[in-house]
Enzyme design. Structure first.
Site, PDB file in Angstrom:
ATOM      1  N   VAL A  23     -28.447  20.414  19.766  1.00 19.99           N
ATOM      2  CA  VAL A  23     -27.959  21.796  19.808  1.00 19.99           C
ATOM      3  C   VAL A  23     -28.943  22.636  19.010  1.00 19.99           C
ATOM      4  O   VAL A  23     -29.321  22.281  17.881  1.00 19.99           O
ATOM      5  CB  VAL A  23     -26.540  21.933  19.216  1.00 19.99           C
ATOM      6  CG1 VAL A  23     -26.095  23.391  19.193  1.00 19.99           C
ATOM      7  CG2 VAL A  23     -25.542  21.076  19.992  1.00 19.99           C
ATOM      8  N   TYR A  29     -19.023  11.926  16.886  1.00 18.49           N
ATOM      9  CA  TYR A  29     -18.713  11.189  18.113  1.00 18.49           C
ATOM     10  C   TYR A  29     -17.327  10.554  18.124  1.00 18.49           C
ATOM     11  O   TYR A  29     -16.758  10.316  19.188  1.00 18.49           O
ATOM     12  CB  TYR A  29     -19.784  10.115  18.356  1.00 18.49           C
ATOM     13  CG  TYR A  29     -21.126  10.720  18.658  1.00 18.49           C
ATOM     14  CD1 TYR A  29     -21.390  11.287  19.898  1.00 18.49           C
ATOM     15  CD2 TYR A  29     -22.130  10.760  17.693  1.00 18.49           C
ATOM     16  CE1 TYR A  29     -22.615  11.870  20.175  1.00 18.49           C
ATOM     17  CE2 TYR A  29     -23.364  11.337  17.969  1.00 18.49           C
ATOM     18  CZ  TYR A  29     -23.590  11.884  19.207  1.00 18.49           C
ATOM     19  OH  TYR A  29     -24.799  12.468  19.482  1.00 18.49           O
ATOM     20  N   LEU A  60     -20.701  23.561  20.802  1.00 21.99           N
ATOM     21  CA  LEU A  60     -21.515  23.382  22.002  1.00 21.99           C
ATOM     22  C   LEU A  60     -21.918  21.922  22.217  1.00 21.99           C
ATOM     23  O   LEU A  60     -22.009  21.460  23.360  1.00 21.99           O
ATOM     24  CB  LEU A  60     -22.758  24.271  21.935  1.00 21.99           C
ATOM     25  CG  LEU A  60     -22.499  25.767  21.735  1.00 21.99           C
ATOM     26  CD1 LEU A  60     -23.796  26.542  21.796  1.00 21.99           C
ATOM     27  CD2 LEU A  60     -21.492  26.297  22.739  1.00 21.99           C
ATOM     28  N   PRO A  99     -26.135   7.631  10.810  1.00 24.94           N
ATOM     29  CA  PRO A  99     -24.858   7.575  10.106  1.00 24.94           C
ATOM     30  C   PRO A  99     -24.258   8.943   9.791  1.00 24.94           C
ATOM     31  O   PRO A  99     -23.050   9.125   9.848  1.00 24.94           O
ATOM     32  CB  PRO A  99     -25.206   6.812   8.813  1.00 24.94           C
ATOM     33  CG  PRO A  99     -26.353   5.943   9.205  1.00 24.94           C
ATOM     34  CD  PRO A  99     -27.152   6.766  10.188  1.00 24.94           C
TER      35      PRO A  99
END
Length: 197
Positions: free
Chosen positions: A130, A171, A139, A165
């Protein structure tokens, strides 16, 4: 710093998997597909619609058509990714599923993600970026949701990625888990192999 255990969730096969513990040095993540309604196969809900993104000045793109590779390389550089040779990047895009957002004003990419795989069983997500001036607006999540939804629509059930990490937490809410079922990621790095003598 280790994260707490993740609660068990239904897997694609419909049974509960064991809790997963975050391992800070393991970059391998696996998407565990959410249960889908009426066999739709997607199981991914978009948190922001295409129309909402358009109202905020971003055009949703689901193919590499019209993607300015030089501009994408500039975004890579600004986030600390290595720049790619443009011709090689174009070839990679020909073999990838992509989701990206363009600035409605300039047409330049502001968020991007791609996945490569066999188109049937497996895919690996790469190059999630991004534009720094657009970070924190959701986004990255928007492109990842669309990329995963397209892969799931095609029936791809095993979606993996590598993450530093510091970004693993990004995620997790998207359905990715560390070391599901004790699976450990491994990678072959040519530069670390001894050359034949």
């Amino acid at each position: 710093m280790q994260q707490p255990q993740v609660q068990p969730r239904p897997s694609a096969r419909g049974f509960l998997r064991a809790a997963v513990t975050f391992k800070p040095r393991n970059p391998f993540l696996l998407h565990r597909p959410a249960a889908s309604a009426a066999g739709a196969g997607i199981g991914v809900r978009l948190t922001v619609s295409d129309a909402e993104l358009a109202s905020r000045g971003f055009d949703v793109r689901r193919t590499a058509e019209g993607l300015d590779v030089a501009a994408l390389n500039q975004v890579f550089a600004r986030v600390g990714f290595p720049q790619r040779q443009e011709e090689r990047l174009r070839r990679a895009l020909e073999h990838s599923e992509v989701a990206w957002l363009a600035s409605a004003a300039t047409g330049r990419p502001v968020a991007f993600a791609r996945a490569a795989g066999d188109g049937v069983f497996n895919a690996v997500v790469w190059d999630v970026v991004v534009e720094p001036s657009c970070q924190g607006l959701g986004l990255g999540r928007a492109v990842m949701e669309r990329l995963v939804a397209e892969l799931r629509r095609k029936g791809v059930g095993n979606i993996v990625l590598y993450a530093e990490p510091r970004v693993v937490g990004f995620y997790r809410p998207l359905g990715f888990a560390m070391d599901p079922d004790g699976i450990r990621g491994m990678a072959y790095y040519r530069s670390k192999q001894k050359t034949a003598q």
